[in-house]
Write a protein that holds these residues in place. Structure first.
Motif, PDB file in Angstrom:
ATOM      1  N   GLU A  67     -23.451  29.579  43.396  1.00  0.00           N
ATOM      2  CA  GLU A  67     -24.273  30.694  42.944  1.00  0.00           C
ATOM      3  C   GLU A  67     -25.694  30.433  43.431  1.00  0.00           C
ATOM      4  N   VAL A  68     -26.201  31.332  44.256  1.00  0.00           N
ATOM      5  CA  VAL A  68     -27.414  31.080  45.033  1.00  0.00           C
ATOM      6  C   VAL A  68     -28.611  31.814  44.433  1.00  0.00           C
ATOM      7  N   TYR A  69     -29.670  31.053  44.165  1.00  0.00           N
ATOM      8  CA  TYR A  69     -30.935  31.609  43.695  1.00  0.00           C
ATOM      9  C   TYR A  69     -32.016  31.227  44.707  1.00  0.00           C
ATOM     10  N   GLY A 110     -38.701  25.797  52.068  1.00  0.00           N
ATOM     11  CA  GLY A 110     -37.654  25.359  52.981  1.00  0.00           C
ATOM     12  C   GLY A 110     -36.709  24.358  52.350  1.00  0.00           C
ATOM     13  N   GLN A 111     -37.077  23.829  51.180  1.00  0.00           N
ATOM     14  CA  GLN A 111     -36.205  22.891  50.488  1.00  0.00           C
ATOM     15  C   GLN A 111     -35.158  23.633  49.656  1.00  0.00           C
ATOM     16  N   ALA A 112     -34.014  22.996  49.490  1.00  0.00           N
ATOM     17  CA  ALA A 112     -32.944  23.534  48.648  1.00  0.00           C
ATOM     18  C   ALA A 112     -32.345  22.401  47.831  1.00  0.00           C
ATOM     19  N   VAL A 113     -31.894  22.735  46.638  1.00  0.00           N
ATOM     20  CA  VAL A 113     -31.233  21.757  45.774  1.00  0.00           C
ATOM     21  C   VAL A 113     -29.886  22.334  45.336  1.00  0.00           C
ATOM     22  N   VAL A 114     -28.829  21.593  45.627  1.00  0.00           N
ATOM     23  CA  VAL A 114     -27.476  21.961  45.221  1.00  0.00           C
ATOM     24  C   VAL A 114     -27.213  21.268  43.884  1.00  0.00           C
ATOM     25  N   ILE A 115     -26.925  22.058  42.854  1.00  0.00           N
ATOM     26  CA  ILE A 115     -26.942  21.584  41.468  1.00  0.00           C
ATOM     27  C   ILE A 115     -25.525  21.450  40.916  1.00  0.00           C
ATOM     28  N   PHE A 116     -25.252  20.291  40.316  1.00  0.00           N
ATOM     29  CA  PHE A 116     -23.954  20.016  39.701  1.00  0.00           C
ATOM     30  C   PHE A 116     -24.152  19.850  38.198  1.00  0.00           C
ATOM     31  N   PRO A 117     -23.824  20.870  37.396  1.00  0.00           N
ATOM     32  CA  PRO A 117     -23.960  20.750  35.931  1.00  0.00           C
ATOM     33  C   PRO A 117     -23.048  19.659  35.384  1.00  0.00           C
ATOM     34  N   GLY A 118     -23.446  19.123  34.229  1.00  0.00           N
ATOM     35  CA  GLY A 118     -22.633  18.101  33.583  1.00  0.00           C
ATOM     36  C   GLY A 118     -21.669  18.682  32.574  1.00  0.00           C
ATOM     37  N   GLY A 119     -20.993  17.758  31.865  1.00  0.00           N
ATOM     38  CA  GLY A 119     -20.017  18.168  30.870  1.00  0.00           C
ATOM     39  C   GLY A 119     -18.846  17.218  30.773  1.00  0.00           C
ATOM     40  N   GLY A 120     -19.059  15.956  31.189  1.00  0.00           N
ATOM     41  CA  GLY A 120     -18.026  14.936  31.018  1.00  0.00           C
ATOM     42  C   GLY A 120     -16.783  15.150  31.848  1.00  0.00           C
ATOM     43  N   ILE A 149     -31.871  25.635  35.700  1.00  0.00           N
ATOM     44  CA  ILE A 149     -32.510  24.697  36.631  1.00  0.00           C
ATOM     45  C   ILE A 149     -32.834  25.399  37.942  1.00  0.00           C
ATOM     46  N   ALA A 150     -31.876  26.196  38.443  1.00  0.00           N
ATOM     47  CA  ALA A 150     -32.081  26.906  39.708  1.00  0.00           C
ATOM     48  C   ALA A 150     -33.278  27.850  39.618  1.00  0.00           C
ATOM     49  N   LYS A 151     -33.378  28.570  38.524  1.00  0.00           N
ATOM     50  CA  LYS A 151     -34.496  29.500  38.352  1.00  0.00           C
ATOM     51  C   LYS A 151     -35.826  28.751  38.274  1.00  0.00           C
ATOM     52  N   PHE A 152     -35.816  27.605  37.626  1.00  0.00           N
ATOM     53  CA  PHE A 152     -37.028  26.801  37.525  1.00  0.00           C
ATOM     54  C   PHE A 152     -37.451  26.305  38.907  1.00  0.00           C
ATOM     55  N   LEU A 153     -36.487  25.889  39.712  1.00  0.00           N
ATOM     56  CA  LEU A 153     -36.788  25.458  41.077  1.00  0.00           C
ATOM     57  C   LEU A 153     -37.394  26.594  41.889  1.00  0.00           C
ATOM     58  N   ASN A 154     -36.884  27.799  41.689  1.00  0.00           N
ATOM     59  CA  ASN A 154     -37.411  28.962  42.406  1.00  0.00           C
ATOM     60  C   ASN A 154     -38.902  29.143  42.158  1.00  0.00           C
ATOM     61  N   SER A 155     -39.344  28.800  40.950  1.00  0.00           N
ATOM     62  CA  SER A 155     -40.761  28.974  40.618  1.00  0.00           C
ATOM     63  C   SER A 155     -41.653  28.067  41.459  1.00  0.00           C
ATOM     64  N   ALA A 188     -35.089  26.656  46.827  1.00  0.00           N
ATOM     65  CA  ALA A 188     -33.813  27.326  46.600  1.00  0.00           C
ATOM     66  C   ALA A 188     -32.960  26.496  45.644  1.00  0.00           C
ATOM     67  N   GLY A 189     -32.367  27.148  44.652  1.00  0.00           N
ATOM     68  CA  GLY A 189     -31.476  26.483  43.707  1.00  0.00           C
ATOM     69  C   GLY A 189     -30.075  27.041  43.823  1.00  0.00           C
ATOM     70  N   ILE A 190     -29.106  26.181  44.051  1.00  0.00           N
ATOM     71  CA  ILE A 190     -27.731  26.618  44.306  1.00  0.00           C
ATOM     72  C   ILE A 190     -26.805  25.886  43.345  1.00  0.00           C
ATOM     73  N   VAL A 191     -26.211  26.629  42.426  1.00  0.00           N
ATOM     74  CA  VAL A 191     -25.387  26.049  41.368  1.00  0.00           C
ATOM     75  C   VAL A 191     -23.928  26.014  41.809  1.00  0.00           C
ATOM     76  N   VAL A 192     -23.309  24.854  41.668  1.00  0.00           N
ATOM     77  CA  VAL A 192     -21.914  24.697  42.069  1.00  0.00           C
ATOM     78  C   VAL A 192     -21.009  24.779  40.845  1.00  0.00           C
ATOM     79  N   LYS A 193     -20.123  25.743  40.857  1.00  0.00           N
ATOM     80  CA  LYS A 193     -19.043  25.787  39.857  1.00  0.00           C
ATOM     81  C   LYS A 193     -17.882  25.032  40.478  1.00  0.00           C
TER      82      LYS A 193
END
Length: 304
Positions: free
Chosen positions: A60-62, A71-81, A94-100, A104-109
């Motif tokens: 999911e790309v923000y 130009g930087q991007a962060v691919v994000i892996f949420p936790g949950g054991g 987190i992605a939205k905060f990075l956008n500020s 670029a914030g990219i959340v991986v499901k």
């Protein structure tokens, strides 16, 4: 009639945007290690959105505005054991905060280990993680990012996955299926937030270990996924964050990874807060914890 047409176009545009920003990780019918089953993905929304039994992994790309983009991007892996994904708490927010900050914030499901719907379940999160970095790198021009400034960020078990990616990025765990898979899966930097690192010591998080490896894993499998043992000089520069009073994932996890990084001359930063417990995400409710994103942004500005 004109008003109806206007709202129809508006709805279609919104749907198109939504579809453009959530991208399947794999082409249809080409998901590695997949077993057809009756298992269904579950979403539970209470204080946060918890996703379990992921069947169709996505990114999911923000994106920030082009004018603000670094130009930087962060691919994000949420936790949950490795049981659920804390998808908005340690992902979308987190992605939205990075956008500020123009990042670029990219959340991986990503898929969570399942003996019902997967073969070799211990490899499946890493398979999805490698693919996520490669897919984002393949879309660098489209996302307005630098393909050499793509980092991975993980929280708790997501931190274990990010550190696994940072130490096993060149391990062949699936068969290439397209041009994206020809690209490197190495993140250019890592951000590990209260991460699970080791499965070898008393300081491990047993729930994450059991969910990923099973209750009685072989010693060699435990060693393989104890990531402090696999740091090399090619491990990406790493920013680590932890709280001393973390009772779920002891701070020794971050300390062990930091020591391995220093021993191999890998640039690293370690920030340990005296309190905060586990799972504080952005830490906005605490006057001290909420400073950690600014520490991260400052560190990122000095990356080569």
């Amino acid at each position: 009639m004109k008003r109806l047409l206007f709202f129809t176009v508006l709805i279609m545009s919104a749907n198109a945007f939504s579809q453009d920003t959530i991208i399947p990780l794999w082409p249809k019918d080409k998901i590695p290690n997949y077993i057809a089953s009756d298992e269904k993905e579950e979403h539970v929304r209470e204080d946060i959105l918890r996703i379990s039994k992921v069947q169709d992994p996505t990114i999911e790309v923000y994106l920030p505005s082009k004018k603000n983009a670094t130009g930087q991007a962060v691919v994000i892996f949420p936790g949950g054991g490795y049981r659920i994904l804390a998808y908005d708490w340690e992902g979308i927010d987190i992605a939205k905060f990075l956008n500020s900050k123009g990042i670029a914030g990219i959340v991986v499901k990503y898929r969570l280990p399942s003996s019902v719907s997967q073969t070799h379940k211990e490899n499946v999160p890493l398979i999805d993680a490698q693919r996520a970095i490669r897919l984002v790198r393949s879309k660098a021009e489209e996302f307005n990012i630098d393909p050499n400034k793509i980092g991975a960020m993980g929280f708790s078990a997501g931190g274990h996955l990010a550190s696994t990616l940072g130490t096993h990025f060149d391990e062949k765990v699936y068969t290439s299926i397209d041009e994206a898979d020809k690209l490197s899966a190495r993140p250019d930097f890592l951000t590990l937030c209260y991460p699970v690192i080791t499965f070898n010591q008393s300081s491990t998080h047993k729930g994450s270990q059991n969910n990923l490896l099973g209750n009685n894993p072989k010693p060699e499998t435990v060693d393989c996924f104890s990531n402090e043992k696999h740091v090399t000089s090619n491990t990406p520069p790493t920013f680590l964050l932890h709280a001393t009073d973390d009772k779920a994932v002891p701070v020794e996890n971050s300390l062990a990874f930091y020591k391995a990084l220093v021993d191999h001359n890998v640039p690293a930063a370690l920030h340990i807060f005296p309190s905060g417990g586990h799972g504080f995400a952005l830490g906005l409710a605490d006057v001290h914890l909420r400073t950690w994103p600014e520490l991260l942004f400052g560190w990122m500005e000095h990356l080569e």
